[in-house]
Design a protein around this motif. Structure first.
Motif, PDB file in Angstrom:
ATOM      1  N   ALA B  47     -12.591 -22.337  32.688  1.00 18.05           N
ATOM      2  CA  ALA B  47     -13.700 -22.079  31.769  1.00 18.05           C
ATOM      3  C   ALA B  47     -15.025 -22.527  32.388  1.00 18.05           C
ATOM      4  N   GLU B  48     -15.013 -23.680  33.026  1.00 16.61           N
ATOM      5  CA  GLU B  48     -16.241 -24.171  33.658  1.00 16.61           C
ATOM      6  C   GLU B  48     -16.682 -23.215  34.767  1.00 16.61           C
ATOM      7  N   ASP B  49     -15.713 -22.761  35.520  1.00 15.55           N
ATOM      8  CA  ASP B  49     -16.002 -21.825  36.600  1.00 15.55           C
ATOM      9  C   ASP B  49     -16.598 -20.522  36.057  1.00 15.55           C
ATOM     10  N   VAL B  50     -16.021 -20.057  34.966  1.00 16.06           N
ATOM     11  CA  VAL B  50     -16.509 -18.821  34.343  1.00 16.06           C
ATOM     12  C   VAL B  50     -17.952 -19.010  33.856  1.00 16.06           C
ATOM     13  N   VAL B  51     -18.243 -20.168  33.280  1.00 13.62           N
ATOM     14  CA  VAL B  51     -19.613 -20.423  32.805  1.00 13.62           C
ATOM     15  C   VAL B  51     -20.575 -20.379  33.993  1.00 13.62           C
ATOM     16  N   GLN B  52     -20.207 -21.037  35.082  1.00  8.99           N
ATOM     17  CA  GLN B  52     -21.094 -21.059  36.255  1.00  8.99           C
ATOM     18  C   GLN B  52     -21.305 -19.657  36.813  1.00  8.99           C
ATOM     19  N   GLU B  53     -20.208 -18.923  36.975  1.00  9.63           N
ATOM     20  CA  GLU B  53     -20.322 -17.560  37.515  1.00  9.63           C
ATOM     21  C   GLU B  53     -21.163 -16.676  36.585  1.00  9.63           C
ATOM     22  N   ALA B  54     -20.900 -16.812  35.285  1.00  5.28           N
ATOM     23  CA  ALA B  54     -21.607 -15.963  34.320  1.00  5.28           C
ATOM     24  C   ALA B  54     -23.101 -16.276  34.331  1.00  5.28           C
ATOM     25  N   LEU B  55     -23.453 -17.550  34.408  1.00  6.92           N
ATOM     26  CA  LEU B  55     -24.871 -17.892  34.376  1.00  6.92           C
ATOM     27  C   LEU B  55     -25.567 -17.518  35.687  1.00  6.92           C
ATOM     28  N   LEU B  56     -24.836 -17.582  36.795  1.00  5.85           N
ATOM     29  CA  LEU B  56     -25.419 -17.107  38.061  1.00  5.85           C
ATOM     30  C   LEU B  56     -25.694 -15.604  37.968  1.00  5.85           C
ATOM     31  N   LYS B  57     -24.746 -14.905  37.374  1.00  8.45           N
ATOM     32  CA  LYS B  57     -24.938 -13.460  37.182  1.00  8.45           C
ATOM     33  C   LYS B  57     -26.139 -13.194  36.283  1.00  8.45           C
ATOM     34  N   ALA B  58     -26.227 -13.976  35.209  1.00 13.16           N
ATOM     35  CA  ALA B  58     -27.345 -13.812  34.272  1.00 13.16           C
ATOM     36  C   ALA B  58     -28.673 -14.038  34.996  1.00 13.16           C
ATOM     37  N   LEU B  59     -28.698 -15.021  35.893  1.00 13.36           N
ATOM     38  CA  LEU B  59     -29.920 -15.293  36.660  1.00 13.36           C
ATOM     39  C   LEU B  59     -30.269 -14.079  37.530  1.00 13.36           C
ATOM     40  N   ARG B  60     -29.246 -13.546  38.210  1.00 15.61           N
ATOM     41  CA  ARG B  60     -29.499 -12.413  39.129  1.00 15.61           C
ATOM     42  C   ARG B  60     -29.947 -11.173  38.381  1.00 15.61           C
ATOM     43  N   LYS B  61     -29.393 -10.976  37.187  1.00 12.90           N
ATOM     44  CA  LYS B  61     -29.774  -9.740  36.497  1.00 12.90           C
ATOM     45  C   LYS B  61     -30.644  -9.962  35.249  1.00 12.90           C
ATOM     46  N   LEU B  62     -31.356 -11.054  35.273  1.00 12.95           N
ATOM     47  CA  LEU B  62     -32.217 -11.362  34.123  1.00 12.95           C
ATOM     48  C   LEU B  62     -33.213 -10.234  33.821  1.00 12.95           C
ATOM     49  N   SER B  63     -33.653  -9.548  34.869  1.00  7.25           N
ATOM     50  CA  SER B  63     -34.641  -8.475  34.654  1.00  7.25           C
ATOM     51  C   SER B  63     -34.057  -7.329  33.820  1.00  7.25           C
ATOM     52  N   THR B  64     -32.719  -7.255  33.714  1.00  2.00           N
ATOM     53  CA  THR B  64     -32.114  -6.189  32.908  1.00  2.00           C
ATOM     54  C   THR B  64     -32.005  -6.584  31.433  1.00  2.00           C
ATOM     55  N   PHE B  65     -32.334  -7.845  31.125  1.00  2.00           N
ATOM     56  CA  PHE B  65     -32.298  -8.265  29.719  1.00  2.00           C
ATOM     57  C   PHE B  65     -33.510  -7.679  29.013  1.00  2.00           C
ATOM     58  N   ARG B  66     -33.246  -6.835  28.032  1.00  2.00           N
ATOM     59  CA  ARG B  66     -34.338  -6.083  27.408  1.00  2.00           C
ATOM     60  C   ARG B  66     -34.860  -6.695  26.119  1.00  2.00           C
ATOM     61  N   GLY B  67     -34.215  -7.740  25.684  1.00  2.00           N
ATOM     62  CA  GLY B  67     -34.692  -8.349  24.446  1.00  2.00           C
ATOM     63  C   GLY B  67     -34.277  -7.614  23.183  1.00  2.00           C
ATOM     64  N   GLU B  68     -33.386  -6.616  23.355  1.00  2.00           N
ATOM     65  CA  GLU B  68     -32.897  -5.923  22.151  1.00  2.00           C
ATOM     66  C   GLU B  68     -31.841  -6.780  21.459  1.00  2.00           C
ATOM     67  N   ALA B  69     -31.034  -7.446  22.277  1.00  3.46           N
ATOM     68  CA  ALA B  69     -30.042  -8.372  21.736  1.00  3.46           C
ATOM     69  C   ALA B  69     -30.643  -9.774  21.771  1.00  3.46           C
ATOM     70  N   ILE B  78     -21.831 -11.546  29.030  1.00  4.27           N
ATOM     71  CA  ILE B  78     -21.580 -11.701  30.462  1.00  4.27           C
ATOM     72  C   ILE B  78     -20.398 -12.651  30.669  1.00  4.27           C
ATOM     73  N   ALA B  79     -20.383 -13.738  29.908  1.00  2.00           N
ATOM     74  CA  ALA B  79     -19.312 -14.726  30.056  1.00  2.00           C
ATOM     75  C   ALA B  79     -17.957 -14.142  29.648  1.00  2.00           C
ATOM     76  N   VAL B  80     -17.951 -13.341  28.577  1.00  2.00           N
ATOM     77  CA  VAL B  80     -16.681 -12.752  28.132  1.00  2.00           C
ATOM     78  C   VAL B  80     -16.170 -11.766  29.184  1.00  2.00           C
ATOM     79  N   ASN B  81     -17.063 -10.992  29.773  1.00  2.00           N
ATOM     80  CA  ASN B  81     -16.639 -10.077  30.840  1.00  2.00           C
ATOM     81  C   ASN B  81     -16.069 -10.840  32.030  1.00  2.00           C
ATOM     82  N   GLU B  82     -16.719 -11.936  32.354  1.00  2.00           N
ATOM     83  CA  GLU B  82     -16.254 -12.768  33.464  1.00  2.00           C
ATOM     84  C   GLU B  82     -14.861 -13.338  33.146  1.00  2.00           C
TER      85      GLU B  82
END
Lengths: 81, 208
Positions: B47-69, B78-82
């Protein structure tokens, strides 16, 4: 209209989430006032929802935040160089 | 909950070349993301590993966050997909899929125990957490996901539907079955533990 137990069971989740109409809500409550078994089922199911939402369930391991912060910092460091 | 403006400011800061602000942005949600990952994987290290991977992914693709959600919903997705990818690697976990999720069968409560109040102190007891974990393991993968997204992750029905790519009625049906199954699995344990009931007597509180 009087709801049957089965109808109450099917509505339990929406009832707990307050996603039923006023009318259905009143009917469910009238049923629960009469039916001890359904009342216990609703209360215990609601307890599950409350337990799952509680922050103390699945607490993070010791050092979790620090490790996460370090990992992010390492990643940021790599990107900047 | 942080106010949306400061969250938006932090997102803008990170996107404008100040990634050092990313931790501040995700910090309010790190525990919730962990709880969701843990609920799905039931293993602390994974679970800890998944959180780290998911947040790294979120950092890399932050520009795709549109603010709709909501930002928290976006992170949880992202974490659930991971976590799903991790579960796919562990084939055995899917062995039980669709056994419990028999949409055709009619639900009948397993045991109508008189379990009307549970004090929050029960969660401080390790056995309770263990029982909850065991019960989660008994759910089908589908039921577990919906329960984790809605009840642990705090997503609403629409958010969960969009995260899982299923309809709102499907979310509701799955969630109902998942909650009732958890209740059936857990109620007997709570009833058979008189010491929790004694405590309930001493520290009574109403839930809602």
């Amino acid at each position: 209209m009087v709801l049957s137990c089965k109808e109450v069971w099917r509505a339990i989740s929406d009832y707990i989430d307050r996603e039923v109409s006023q009318e259905i809500r009143r009917e469910i409550e009238a049923h629960l006032a009469q039916c001890r078994h359904c009342a216990a089922l609703v209360d215990s199911t609601r307890n599950i929802v409350i337990l799952l939402a509680d922050d103390r369930l699945f607490t993070v391991p010791v050092g979790f935040s620090e490790r996460l912060r370090r990992r992010l910092a390492a990643e940021i460091g790599n990107e900047k160089t | 909950m942080p106010d949306p403006r400061s969250e938006q400011d932090l997102i803008q800061l990170v996107l404008s070349g100040r990634p050092e602000y990313f931790y501040e942005l995700v910090q309010p949600y790190e525990r919730r993301v962990f709880r969701a990952a843990y609920g799905l994987l039931r293993n602390e290290a994974d679970a800890e590993d998944v959180v780290q991977e998911a947040l790294l992914k979120a950092l890399r693709k932050l520009s795709t966050f549109r603010g709709e959600a909501r930002f928290s919903t976006w992170l949880l997705r992202i974490a659930v997909n991971e976590a799903r990818m991790r579960l796919r690697a562990r084939r055995w976990d899917y062995a039980s899929v669709s056994i419990q999720d028999d949409e055709g069968s009619e639900y009948v409560p397993l045991l109508l125990a008189n379990w009307r109040e549970v004090p929050s102190v029960v969660l401080e007891q390790r056995e309770v957490r263990e029982q909850i974990e065991k019960a989660l393991a008994e759910l089908s993968a589908e039921q577990r996901e919906i329960l984790i997204l809605r009840d642990v992750g705090g997503l609403n029905t629409e958010e969960a539907a969009s995260a899982l790519g299923i309809s709102i009625p499907s979310v509701k049906t799955r969630l109902l079955r998942a909650r009732l199954r958890m209740r059936d699995l857990l109620a007997p344990h709570f009833r058979s533990a008189p010491r929790w009931q004694e405590r309930a007597g001493r520290r009574r509180r109403s839930w809602f």
